[in-house]
Enzyme design. Structure first.
Site: not given
Ligand code: S3P
Length: 444
Positions: A27, A32, A100, A174, A327, A354, A358
């Site tokens: 994902k 990206r 998100g 993050s 995750d 999240k 969670r």
């Molecule tokens: C992700 C970063 C993570 C992860 C999300 C995917 C990403 O979140 O929990 O499922 O693709 O950059 P955070 O950056 O908020 O930790």
């Protein structure tokens, strides 16, 4: 996406799981690939793209911002981008549904362009904090035109006309914050620098290099990194091959570990070291996870795994490992329920923001199924007894990973485990139920 009627589902104790499967594309890389394709002049071909609702929404946003995004076959997509700084004003609200990642990364990309866009999402996404992106992009020169209470969606962002390079220390580990700053920094002259105290997934850095940008990564502190991006690069389109998502593979991996007699092969699973915390942890618990074939493609490592059922024991999972398996805690907590002894998972504050809270959702779901569980500050403690009663119905709170994790639980518990709504699984793992049934899982 509309999720009008909840769709309940239950899982029941199953015979050995057997088979060879490839879970859908990663994902993080899929989002990206579409965004970088849209910021590149020329054609980017993507194969193995995750065609889940979250990623499709990112594709629609890229179209609304001026890129051409076309489906050319299963998992195969073609993007004609507009170049760094080349987005146009979208005519409608950008709706990221449940995602998100899609929302925050595109906020970063928009922040570096002279366009104004409105971001929105479903009830789950509307509850999630966006100041973590709005704060750094304001330093770059973007302006929040309007925002809902407490830095929530819906919000309208006006990108910078003259973006400035910044040095930014992420307040929490993050990849979304880091990536948003780097995406905004693409359009700024000079060096944009992100410093993180604990390394988060680095797919943005890897893809930036894959598309020809000048990026350097140095250690910073014990577990951290300092990422330097030279702005205003001419991104050069390059094909993107998306490996299978380790966060999706986690579900059949844990299922095969806890359903007695199982043997499952998971192919093409990405093993980027910043994503493999669950595998490290399961192995410490005694899981039988064997690497059959290791290779690399398009800048990411991948392997085929053979997973056989094995008795697990409780372990302590350090907070420093959290970014590499952020995750995976819902399904690890399920594995911990079937382990002998206590598993302590430390430093899970980020789990509260999240797709659902969670930490609470996992603890409530385990308790509803007869597992002894505690939350102590930011730590989750599961007292495993080698077996679980089941018999409960789990509230999934619009969270795909809560649904998938508890459907794994029911495959090995004494009584069935129900989830109130499985529809959000489609955000990240279309075909989950069919794939699990194909392995022998009793889901109905
Ligand atoms: C992700 C970063 C993570 C992860 C999300 C995917 C990403 O979140 O929990 O499922 O693709 O950059 P955070 O950056 O908020 O930790």
């Amino acid at each position: 996406m509309d999720h009008i009627a909840p769709s309940p589902l239950a899982s029941r104790r199953s015979g050995p799981l057997r088979g060879r499967v490839r879970v859908p594309g990663d994902k993080s890389i899929s989002h990206r690939a579409l965004i970088f394709g849209a910021l590149t002049v020329g054609e980017t071909r993507i194969s193995g793209l995750l065609e889940g609702e979250d990623v499709i929404n990112t594709g629609k946003a890229m179209r609304a911002l001026g890129a051409t995004v076309e489906w050319t076959g299963e998992g195969a997509w073609r993007v004609h981008g507009v170049g760094v700084g080349g987005f146009r004003d979208p005519r409608s609200v950008l709706d990221f549904g449940n995602s998100g990642t899609g929302c925050r990364l595109v906020m970063g990309a928009v922040a570096g362009c002279p366009v104004t866009a409105t971001f929105d999402g479903d009830a789950s996404l509307r509850r999630r904090p966006m100041n973590r992106i709005l704060d750094p992009v304001a330093l770059i020169g973007a302006r929040t035109v309007s925002v809902s209470d407490g830095g929530r969606l819906p919000l309208t962002l006006a990108g910078a006309r003259a973006p400035m390079p910044i040095v930014y220390r992420t307040p929490v580990p993050s990849a979304q914050i880091k990536s948003a700053v780097l995406l905004a920094g693409l359009a700024a002259p000079g060096e944009t620098i992100v410093i993180e105290s604990e390394a988060s997934r680095d797919h943005t850095e890897r893809l930036l290099m894959h598309f020809g940008a000048e990026v350097s990564v140095e250690p910073a502190g014990a577990d951290g990194r300092r990422i330097t991006l030279r702005g205003e690069p001419e991104l050069v389109s390059a094909p993107v091959v998306v490996p299978a998502d380790p966060s999706s593979a986690a579900f059949p991996m844990v299922a095969a570990s806890i359903v007695p007699g199982s043997e499952v092969i998971l192919t093409d699973v990405m093993t980027n070291p910043l994503r493999t915390g669950l595998i490290t942890t399961l192995r410490e618990m005694g899981a039988d996870i064997e690497v059959l074939d290791a290779r690399s493609d398009g800048g990411e490592e991948m392997v085929d795994f053979r997973v056989r059922a094995q008795t697990l024991r409780g372990v302590e999972v350090p907070a420093s490992r959290a970014p590499s398996m952020i995750d995976e805690y819902p399904v690890l907590a399920v594995a911990a329920s079937f382990a002998e002894g206590t598993t302590v998972m430390r430093g899970l504050k980020e789990l509260r923001v999240k797709e659902s809270d969670r930490l609470a959702a996992v603890a409530d779901g385990l308790a509803a199924n007869g597992v002894e569980v505690e939350i102590d500050g930011d730590d989750l403690i599961v007292h495993g007894k080698g077996r679980a009663r089941g018999g409960g119905t789990v509230l999934t709170h619009m969270d795909h990973r809560i649904a998938m994790a508890f459907l794994v639980m029911g495959l090995a518990s004494e009584q069935p485990v129900g989830v109130d709504d499985m529809s959000f699984i489609a955000t990240s793992f279309p075909g989950y139920v069919a794939m699990m049934r194909g392995l022998g899982a009793d889901l109905s």
